[in-house]
Design an enzyme around this catalytic site. Sequence first.
Site, PDB file in Angstrom:
ATOM      1  N   GLU A 225      -9.092   3.848 -23.220  1.00 51.02           N
ATOM      2  CA  GLU A 225      -8.505   4.287 -21.592  1.00 51.02           C
ATOM      3  C   GLU A 225      -8.774   3.570 -20.322  1.00 51.02           C
ATOM      4  OE1 GLU A 225      -8.714   8.060 -24.748  1.00 51.02           O
ATOM      5  OE2 GLU A 225      -9.858   6.202 -23.259  1.00 51.02           O
TER       6      GLU A 225
ATOM      7  N   HIS B 125     -12.693  18.811 -24.349  1.00 52.31           N
ATOM      8  CA  HIS B 125     -10.711  18.663 -24.678  1.00 52.31           C
ATOM      9  C   HIS B 125     -10.689  19.309 -23.862  1.00 52.31           C
ATOM     10  CE1 HIS B 125     -13.059  16.237 -28.625  1.00 52.31           C
ATOM     11  NE2 HIS B 125     -11.653  15.553 -28.038  1.00 52.31           N
TER      12      HIS B 125
END
Length: 335
Positions: free
Chosen positions: A70, A139
């Site tokens: 990322e 998550h």
Amino acid sequence: MAQKSFRQALNEALHFEMGRDPRVIMMGEDLTGGAGANGVKDAWGGPFGVTRGLLDAFGPERIRDTPISEAAFIGAAAGAALTGLRPIAEIMFVDFAGVCLDQIMNQAAKFRYMFGGRAKTPLVIRATYGAGSRSGSQHTQALYPIFTHIPGLKVVIPSTPYDAKGLLLQAIRDDDPVIFLEHKMLYDTVGDVPDGAYTIPFGEARVARDGKDVLIIAIGRMVQVAEEAARKLASEGISAAIIDPRTTSPLDEDTLLDFTETIGRVVIVDEANPRCSVATDISALLADKCFDALKAPIKLVTAPHAPVPYAPNLEDAYIPSADAVVKAATSIVKR
């Protein structure tokens, strides 16, 4: 007007804007859903099926699968925005934003300020958030308060398919970095969505329901929870108004203040953890600007200050419920 899912609405917005503007590109992990595996060109369009068909329509130069880094691809996207492209970068789960927070917070969000307004950063960062999918605590967080806190970022949290399409088109056309958050449990929800293009301005809240006894302010998926609560309250003779802010930065303060002044009783429903949350921020705003109009204390219905549990029964208990909203609303209406 056609009935479409939240997922379809987002997909339409991406197709339309990439077809309209050749500067729009996409990058992220697994956008093509396993392209290249067993000769498959575009398997299913990302982990949630939102980007299906984009590779065929626009090719690998504009739809780029990235390594699992990322920091690398958000940094690349921020740099691409400075050079004149209009990148859409997808962080698969917003929880992973910690890996690239420097690129978001100290770079993309600051470019306009650092360069005296001469730099534009038309970057959209899409990410999923929220509990309910049995995905574990790494998550499923609702981290929009973190981004709302950072000057220079616009934070968008749609709750309906109609808003998802209109807000995403607006985000892609915006010249500032936008954090666009999609609740995983909303992808299969269905609503009226026009076939053509339309935009929804940032900073304009949606009045989801009119009412006179109590105001419920709800964020993202919590709008559905608020609507269920409002139906239950109506059966008890309590009329509830519902406001969906749509964006937490900019925040439509005027609409929130006007409704609070008129109704005088407020419940705020927020899936984020309670400390330093959007709910506490709005509560402070209303207490500061509307204190004399309040007929009862402002009530907050939020997740507990704890990680999202993995056990299904505990995860269900973690998420703010319609019954909790009803209890909070009833306590101040009958006060």
